[in-house]
Design an enzyme around this catalytic site. Structure first.
Site, PDB file in Angstrom:
ATOM      1  N   HIS A 101      44.459  -4.811  46.336  1.00 34.07           N
ATOM      2  CA  HIS A 101      43.607  -4.362  47.437  1.00 34.07           C
ATOM      3  C   HIS A 101      44.109  -2.970  47.817  1.00 34.07           C
ATOM      4  O   HIS A 101      45.309  -2.686  47.703  1.00 34.07           O
ATOM      5  CB  HIS A 101      43.782  -5.230  48.687  1.00 34.07           C
ATOM      6  CG  HIS A 101      43.430  -6.666  48.530  1.00 34.07           C
ATOM      7  ND1 HIS A 101      44.308  -7.594  48.043  1.00 34.07           N
ATOM      8  CD2 HIS A 101      42.307  -7.357  48.851  1.00 34.07           C
ATOM      9  CE1 HIS A 101      43.731  -8.787  48.048  1.00 34.07           C
ATOM     10  NE2 HIS A 101      42.509  -8.669  48.530  1.00 34.07           N
ATOM     11  N   ASP A 104      47.112  -3.050  49.874  1.00 31.50           N
ATOM     12  CA  ASP A 104      48.350  -3.529  49.228  1.00 31.50           C
ATOM     13  C   ASP A 104      49.158  -2.356  48.703  1.00 31.50           C
ATOM     14  O   ASP A 104      50.381  -2.364  48.751  1.00 31.50           O
ATOM     15  CB  ASP A 104      48.060  -4.400  47.989  1.00 31.50           C
ATOM     16  CG  ASP A 104      47.217  -5.607  48.274  1.00 31.50           C
ATOM     17  OD1 ASP A 104      47.142  -6.012  49.443  1.00 31.50           O
ATOM     18  OD2 ASP A 104      46.636  -6.152  47.307  1.00 31.50           O
ATOM     19  N   GLU A 232      33.898 -12.929  44.607  1.00 32.53           N
ATOM     20  CA  GLU A 232      34.831 -14.058  44.502  1.00 32.53           C
ATOM     21  C   GLU A 232      34.453 -15.135  45.517  1.00 32.53           C
ATOM     22  O   GLU A 232      34.655 -14.974  46.719  1.00 32.53           O
ATOM     23  CB  GLU A 232      36.265 -13.572  44.752  1.00 32.53           C
ATOM     24  CG  GLU A 232      37.288 -14.687  44.607  1.00 32.53           C
ATOM     25  CD  GLU A 232      38.727 -14.173  44.622  1.00 32.53           C
ATOM     26  OE1 GLU A 232      38.973 -13.071  44.091  1.00 32.53           O
ATOM     27  OE2 GLU A 232      39.585 -14.874  45.161  1.00 32.53           O
ATOM     28  N   GLU A 268      38.179 -18.385  41.500  1.00 27.30           N
ATOM     29  CA  GLU A 268      39.590 -18.741  41.725  1.00 27.30           C
ATOM     30  C   GLU A 268      39.705 -20.262  41.673  1.00 27.30           C
ATOM     31  O   GLU A 268      38.985 -20.970  42.373  1.00 27.30           O
ATOM     32  CB  GLU A 268      40.081 -18.186  43.060  1.00 27.30           C
ATOM     33  CG  GLU A 268      41.553 -18.503  43.288  1.00 27.30           C
ATOM     34  CD  GLU A 268      42.206 -17.675  44.379  1.00 27.30           C
ATOM     35  OE1 GLU A 268      42.042 -16.448  44.392  1.00 27.30           O
ATOM     36  OE2 GLU A 268      42.900 -18.276  45.215  1.00 27.30           O
ATOM     37  N   HIS A 271      39.891 -22.073  44.928  1.00 21.86           N
ATOM     38  CA  HIS A 271      38.697 -21.938  45.768  1.00 21.86           C
ATOM     39  C   HIS A 271      37.649 -22.947  45.298  1.00 21.86           C
ATOM     40  O   HIS A 271      36.892 -23.494  46.097  1.00 21.86           O
ATOM     41  CB  HIS A 271      38.113 -20.528  45.678  1.00 21.86           C
ATOM     42  CG  HIS A 271      39.001 -19.454  46.227  1.00 21.86           C
ATOM     43  ND1 HIS A 271      38.654 -18.127  46.205  1.00 21.86           N
ATOM     44  CD2 HIS A 271      40.227 -19.501  46.808  1.00 21.86           C
ATOM     45  CE1 HIS A 271      39.621 -17.408  46.760  1.00 21.86           C
ATOM     46  NE2 HIS A 271      40.589 -18.226  47.123  1.00 21.86           N
ATOM     47  N   ASP A 296      40.814 -15.913  38.936  1.00 20.38           N
ATOM     48  CA  ASP A 296      42.112 -15.931  39.607  1.00 20.38           C
ATOM     49  C   ASP A 296      42.696 -17.306  39.315  1.00 20.38           C
ATOM     50  O   ASP A 296      42.138 -18.334  39.714  1.00 20.38           O
ATOM     51  CB  ASP A 296      41.956 -15.714  41.120  1.00 20.38           C
ATOM     52  CG  ASP A 296      41.786 -14.238  41.459  1.00 20.38           C
ATOM     53  OD1 ASP A 296      41.759 -13.408  40.531  1.00 20.38           O
ATOM     54  OD2 ASP A 296      41.685 -13.913  42.660  1.00 20.38           O
ATOM     55  N   ASP A 309      47.539 -21.141  46.769  1.00 19.04           N
ATOM     56  CA  ASP A 309      47.794 -20.062  45.798  1.00 19.04           C
ATOM     57  C   ASP A 309      48.986 -20.324  44.888  1.00 19.04           C
ATOM     58  O   ASP A 309      49.841 -19.454  44.689  1.00 19.04           O
ATOM     59  CB  ASP A 309      47.984 -18.712  46.526  1.00 19.04           C
ATOM     60  CG  ASP A 309      46.692 -18.200  47.133  1.00 19.04           C
ATOM     61  OD1 ASP A 309      45.635 -18.372  46.511  1.00 19.04           O
ATOM     62  OD2 ASP A 309      46.730 -17.623  48.233  1.00 19.04           O
TER      63      ASP A 309
END
Ligand code: XUL
Ligand code: CO
Length: 438
Positions: A101, A104, A232, A268, A271, A296, A309
């Site tokens: 991002h 980040d 996403e 993901e 998700h 992901d 995660d």
């Protein structure tokens, strides 16, 4: 190269008999399997956010990590150290791709102008590192959810000034992604959703969201950005309902606003399970609708209803996912991104290596399994035989538009059609998949 991980040597393939946890058991990046190297099939990426920005905090407690790049007083200096950490890590892990991002890679400034300048400055350092290392950007994205200006959403915010700010931020993030030759650009609707319907205008927010995506598409074409735009899906968290709930919802939304040709999905794993589906389901749905883009590779925890995660370990699901991707021709611009994070008690630098080695080996092992299933044709008949009837005259006529409700009724009545039930042999195919997991 920096020496932030100085005690760790390059991770090499050592095979199944190795008892060195700092070696690959399955992953041989240059080994050709099913027409491509393992690295080309899997296109593995490490993410900036969870790997180098998250410090181990959770809602009940402070950061637990004490790594050099987290201890710097000057945020730009910290950002530069994170670049060093990422490239050293990729090199030692022998992985090619990274993702980030905007926030980040560089700290937010006092104005968007300052923030953009910070991002550009760090992007220059990243570009230089890419040049010498051959590493590549799988995707870039914008963080439109951390700053409190986005507490009520970015594109779907009730205030058009926030919408404008979000567009301006995304424009810069696309520019940076293009400059770094990103293969994709991701839109995750961080806070695009609602917490209460009492104060939410669903229709208005959907129109806003579509306008936001259209402006991004228009800009993409104007500047000639060649990467794929990815959405996403995620059903909830941080808001109780996220608009990009799952792939089917995203697909319907895009079709309503004539945007379906402009986007694919970044699925993901966890998700998918949070939305009440399975990880293979989301991949299958995307493939079936020409929406499959990237992954992901995170998994969740069956006992926890939030996005943990974690690094992937579910061999059955991952084998099935890779099986489907390979059968559909493999990734094009996408890949497997580790949008994963360590547990907050994994406070040693070496834990980054254990976690990623374990995740990479899961992918490589499941790739080997999936190739074996394909090459031995173990599941080939599971689908093919079940639909064989559609290759006959009746099937072809129905789908070819040569039959009507009346003609079909006549056909059934005149010929006394009486279809025989046939077994779907589900357990046989489950056995084939399970026996293929080695
Ligand atoms: C959040 C998440 C994000 C996206 C990119 O759950 O997965 O990191 O991948 O914004
Ligand atoms: Co993600």
């Amino acid at each position: 190269m920096s020496d932030l991980f100085k005690d760790i040597k390059k991770i090499e393939f050592a095979g199944l008999n190795s008892d060195n946890p700092l070696s690959y058991r399955y992953y041989q990046p240059h080994k050709v399997i099913h027409g491509k190297t393992m690295a080309e099939h899997l296109r593995i990426a490490v993410c900036w956010w969870h790997t180098f920005c998250w410090n181990g905090f959770d809602i009940f407690g402070e950061g637990t990590f004490d790594h050099p790049w987290l201890k710097q007083n000057d945020p730009m200096h910290a950002a530069e150290m994170k670049v060093d950490a990422m490239f050293e890590f990729l090199t030692k892990m022998d992985l090619k791709y990274f993702t980030f991002h905007d926030r980040d890679i560089a700290p937010e400034g006092n104005s968007l102008k300052e923030s953009n300048a910070n991002v550009q400055k760090i992007a220059d350092k990243i570009a230089a590192k890419m040049q010498t290392s051959g590493k590549e950007l799988l995707w870039g994205t914008a963080n439109l959810f951390s700053n409190k200006r986005y507490m009520a959403g970015a594109a779907t915010n009730p205030n058009p000034e926030v919408f404008a700010y979000a567009v301006a931020q995304v424009k810069n993030a696309i520019d940076v992604t293009q400059k770094l030759h990103g293969h994709n650009y991701v839109f995750w609707g961080g806070r695009e959703g609602y917490d209460s319907l009492l104060n939410t205008d669903l229709k208005h927010e959907a129109d806003q969201f579509a306008k936001f995506l259209s402006l991004a598409v228009e800009y993409k074409h104007k500047i000639g950005f060649k990467g794929t735009f990815l959405i996403e899906p995620k059903p909830c968290e941080p808001t109780k309902h996220q608009y990009d709930y799952d792939t089917a919802t995203v697909f319907a939304f895009l079709q309503k606003y004539n945007l379906e040709k402009e986007f694919k999905v970044n699925i993901e794993g966890n998700h998918a399970t949070l939305s009440g589906h399975s990880y293979p389901h989301e991949v299958a749905y995307a493939l079936a609708n020409n929406m499959f883009g990237s992954i992901d590779a995170n998994q969740g925890d069956a006992q926890l209803g939030w996005d943990t995660d974690q690094f992937p370990m579910q061999l059955g699901d991952v084998t099935q996912v890779i099986y489907m991707i390979l059968r559909a021709g493999g990734f094009t611009t996408g890949g497997f991104n580790f949008d994963t994070k360590l547990r907050r008690q994994s406070i040693d630098l070496v834990d980054y290596f254990y976690a990623h080695i374990s995740g990479v080996d899961t992918l490589a092992r499941c790739l080997i399994n999936a190739v074996d299933l394909i090459e031995k044709g173990k599941l080939a008949h599971a689908v093919q035989d079940r639909y064989a009837g559609w290759q006959g005259t009746l099937g072809k006529e129905i789908l070819g538009g040569k039959q009507t409700a009346e003609s079909l009724a006549q056909h059934v009545l005149e010929n006394n059609v009486n279809p025989k039930p046939v077994s779907a042999h589900q357990e046989l195919w489950e056995m084939a998949l399970n026996n293929g997991i080695k």
